[in-house]
Design a protein around this motif. Structure first.
Motif, short mmCIF file in Angstrom:
data_model
loop_
_atom_site.label_atom_id
_atom_site.label_comp_id
_atom_site.label_asym_id
_atom_site.label_seq_id
_atom_site.Cartn_x
_atom_site.Cartn_y
_atom_site.Cartn_z
N HIS A 50 31.96 45.14 -13.33
CA HIS A 50 31.91 45.06 -14.85
C HIS A 50 31.17 43.21 -15.63
CE1 HIS A 50 32.46 49.40 -14.82
NE2 HIS A 50 31.84 49.23 -16.29
N THR A 51 30.54 43.10 -16.14
CA THR A 51 29.98 41.77 -16.34
C THR A 51 30.67 41.21 -17.64
OG1 THR A 51 27.77 42.34 -16.97
CG2 THR A 51 28.70 41.56 -14.71
N LYS A 52 30.30 42.56 -19.10
CA LYS A 52 31.32 42.07 -20.10
C LYS A 52 31.62 43.39 -20.51
CE LYS A 52 29.09 39.74 -23.94
NZ LYS A 52 29.23 38.71 -24.31
N PRO A 53 33.13 43.94 -20.28
CA PRO A 53 34.04 44.63 -20.43
C PRO A 53 34.25 44.60 -22.27
CG PRO A 53 35.43 43.13 -19.29
CD PRO A 53 33.51 42.57 -19.08
N PRO A 54 34.49 45.26 -23.04
CA PRO A 54 34.35 44.47 -24.42
C PRO A 54 35.69 44.34 -24.17
CG PRO A 54 34.03 47.08 -24.18
CD PRO A 54 33.45 46.86 -22.87
N GLY A 55 36.66 43.85 -24.69
CA GLY A 55 38.02 43.35 -24.46
C GLY A 55 38.64 44.89 -25.66
N LYS A 56 39.22 44.72 -26.83
CA LYS A 56 39.90 46.13 -27.40
C LYS A 56 38.18 46.90 -28.30
CE LYS A 56 43.10 46.97 -31.15
NZ LYS A 56 42.57 47.91 -31.68
N ARG A 57 38.35 47.96 -27.93
CA ARG A 57 37.01 48.70 -28.17
C ARG A 57 37.23 49.22 -29.08
NH1 ARG A 57 38.41 51.47 -23.65
NH2 ARG A 57 39.27 52.76 -24.08
N LEU A 58 36.38 49.09 -30.42
CA LEU A 58 35.78 49.71 -30.83
C LEU A 58 35.36 50.58 -31.36
CD1 LEU A 58 33.33 47.07 -33.00
CD2 LEU A 58 35.47 47.10 -33.41
N PRO A 59 35.82 51.68 -32.11
CA PRO A 59 36.17 53.27 -32.14
C PRO A 59 34.24 53.15 -32.41
CG PRO A 59 36.62 52.57 -34.69
CD PRO A 59 36.49 51.32 -33.33
N VAL A 60 33.84 54.60 -31.67
CA VAL A 60 32.54 54.91 -31.50
C VAL A 60 31.87 54.98 -32.82
CG1 VAL A 60 32.15 55.57 -29.01
CG2 VAL A 60 33.10 56.79 -31.28
N GLU A 61 33.01 55.46 -33.80
CA GLU A 61 31.40 55.82 -34.76
C GLU A 61 31.55 54.64 -35.67
OE1 GLU A 61 34.40 57.53 -38.06
OE2 GLU A 61 35.71 59.10 -37.09
#
Lengths: 305, 313
Positions: free
Chosen positions: A256-267
């Motif tokens: 994974h080249t750019k994993p999101p750190g703290k993921r935002l809710p999909v909403e």
């Protein structure tokens, strides 16, 4: 050799090779990705284009390309690329052209072709070890004809052929996994909204031989239903919410080249587009929203473990 | 009895707009309203690949008799122009077949006199004043155009119009239906003085078609008849700048010369000059405004098109 030229957005070219004046919609996310890709590939390319939105890049007598372009039926672009590559190889072998006149063979198709109709031809081309680059601009539907569902349509999205209460009941096909399972030289997911990551992957693909494939998220203002000015924002949110993992596989090894750190809710992402509006109005569709979030959570949990 | 009540009279109405304005929807609303008013109706949109901003036309025919005519309307009784910038594009064909008796309804900030002065075939011009500037509400243009056209035809009541819209948007959000109704009825009222201005033409044309004015070409070998283009970058001859409704303008005093706008521009029409200041190619910029949103210094602003005379930069 493996040192990248692209460290920040400042390293990208501000002189663009692709000509303006094309028929793509204003704010086309696929065209945005293609700009960056073409700037790096350069003029010595021949595009083999399956039917789709981008067929309209080159409409007689106009072309935005600096080199050749070949049109194929939806299912046959990789087969077309095989013919072009073979012809070039024969010319090289017979010394009818010099190595300086050789061209990079580039397949350009939408998701309708890549995820569906052209999948078999792509599988066979990878199997034969064809030396080519495949660019799929993925706008998650048949965008050129009014946005009908395709093999790339995500769960819960409304399309021209899926107007039901909960949206599309199926799941987006995992084309990255399908392609990666063939063990090609290179396969990666990219997004025009993340141009540095995109540029590095194109650079890496160019240094390799054999089948090299890129799946570019192509936010589509017309089909997805958002203002064209939001194209980059929508693309960034797809990455930040974990819905569009940026990754690559070299000979089967996935990173994974750019994993999101703290993921935002999909909403946060879904709310930006009319194709998901039915999940929020007239009342919230908690079940479908949960299903979408859960799929993302499961994906990342598997990788993080 | 007004002329258009002749039994064989046929209304021929042509809509012109851009993808995203809802021109197809406008033709459907007007067609449905005619139907509710007791007419036989034909309505059909005509466009190439679906493109926001690209030109689109739609046709409505309405008559008390059976309609035998098909295809493109060449001699319209009413032309509705949802986007005034189309008039100057020959390929859009707005003025095709327009005569002194054709009513031309233009969604425009200019006056009818301005338009008549500018284009010779125009005589009966009616102006529909734009009420919104927000691009997000562009699709509401369709309702306004349908409402105005309905009034100009003179045979459609407010009630027909209202029912046609409710039927077109059945199953949609209440607020959307209401917004469309408001637009349509306001436009209908705006046209009150010109109600019935459109005179339906004779219905005979369709039954006695003229032979087409084509030229027979000899059969040619493939190397002659299938041309090969050897020139690169010919797409730049297409002036997609005409698609714009809003123009991004760079404020050089605020610009930090980061070049982000150039990297994100989907069209690749922003280059940087020697000083690192972005230069936007307005001949081709489609006005998506990605640069306005992405500029970290907020140095790019959107200005409405067309730029009024004397204010051009």
């Amino acid at each position: 050799m493996n040192e990248t030229h692209f460290h920040s957005i400042k390293d990208l070219s501000t002189h663009h090779l692709l000509g303006a004046g094309t028929a793509m919609c204003a704010g086309c996310g696929g065209l945005e990705a293609l700009q960056v890709i073409y700037d790096i590939l350069g003029e010595k390319t021949v595009f083999i284009n399956a039917a789709g939105c981008m067929t309209l890049l080159s409409v007689y007598p106009y072309t935005p390309f600096r080199g050749s372009w070949l049109y194929t039926a939806m299912a046959s672009a990789p087969a077309g690329a095989q013919g072009v590559r073979d012809a070039l190889d024969i010319l090289l072998e017979k010394q009818l052209i010099g190595t300086d006149e050789d061209l990079q063979t580039v397949v350009l198709t939408g998701d309708g072709s890549a995820y569906g109709m052209g999948l078999s031809a792509t599988s066979a081309a990878i199997e034969r070890g064809l030396d080519f680059l495949y660019i799929c601009y993925d706008n998650e539907g048949y965008g050129n004809t009014g946005h009908q569902s395709s093999g790339a349509t995500p769960h819960g999205a409304r399309t021209a052929t899926c107007r039901t209460v909960h949206g599309f009941s199926g799941d987006k096909k995992d084309l990255f996994a399908i392609w990666a399972a063939h063990r090609p030289a290179y396969v990666a997911t990219v997004a025009g909204a993340e141009p540095v990551d995109l540029a590095r992957k194109v650079e890496k693909a160019c240094r390799l031989k054999g089948p090299r494939l890129l799946i570019a998220l192509a936010p589509c203002p017309t089909g997805w239903g958002y203002d064209p000015q939001e194209t980059v924002q929508v693309g960034k949110l797809a990455v930040a919410c974990g819905l569009w993992p940026l990754k690559e596989a070299v000979q089967g090894k996935i990173v994974h080249t750019k994993p999101p750190g703290k993921r935002l809710p999909v909403e946060t992402y879904l709310k930006t587009q009319d194709r998901f509006a039915h999940l929020f109005e007239p009342q919230r569709d908690e079940q479908t929203l949960h299903e979408i979030q859960e799929r993302v959570d499961i994906y990342w949990r598997e990788w993080e473990e | 009895m007004p002329k258009h009540h002749r039994s064989n009279a046929l209304f021929r109405i042509r809509f012109h707009g851009r993808g995203g304005q809802g021109v197809k929807t406008a033709s459907r609303i007007l067609g449905q309203a005619f139907f509710l008013a007791g007419y036989e109706v034909q309505d059909a949109p005509r466009y190439g690949a679906e493109r926001r901003g690209a030109t689109i036309f739609a046709y409505v025919r309405a008559s008390h008799d059976s309609i035998y005519e098909r295809g493109i309307i060449r001699r319209p009784d009413l032309v509705v122009v949802a986007d005034e910038t189309l008039v100057e594009i020959p390929a859009a064909g707005v003025l095709q077949g327009v005569t002194k008796t054709t009513v031309v309804l233009i969604h425009s900030k200019l006056t009818a006199e301005d338009w008549i002065k500018r284009y010779t075939p125009l005589e009966k011009v009616v102006i529909l004043h734009p009420v919104k500037t927000r691009r997000q509400e562009l699709h509401l243009d369709s309702a306004a155009c349908a409402g105005a056209a309905a009034c100009l035809a003179g045979v459609i009541t407010r009630d027909h119009l209202q029912r046609a819209i409710e039927e077109e948007f059945v199953g949609q959000k209440g607020s959307l239906v209401q917004a469309n109704l408001t637009q349509a009825l306001d436009a209908y009222n705006q046209m009150a003085l010109d109600s019935g201005l459109v005179i339906a033409g004779s219905g005979d044309q369709g039954t006695t078609p003229a032979s087409p004015d084509w030229i027979d070409l000899p059969f040619e070998a493939a190397d002659i008849s299938a041309p090969t283009i050897h020139a690169a970058l010919t797409s730049t001859q297409v002036t997609t700048g005409l698609w714009r409704t809003l123009r991004p303008v760079v404020d050089e005093n605020i610009c930090r010369r980061c070049g982000l706008c150039s990297s994100y521009c989907p069209e690749g029409v922003i280059s940087l000059d020697d000083q690192g200041i972005p230069v936007i190619d307005y001949v081709h910029c489609k006005g998506c405004l990605v640069c306005v949103v992405e500029c970290p210094a907020h140095a790019i602003h959107a200005h409405p098109e067309p730029v009024p005379e004397g204010e051009q930069t």
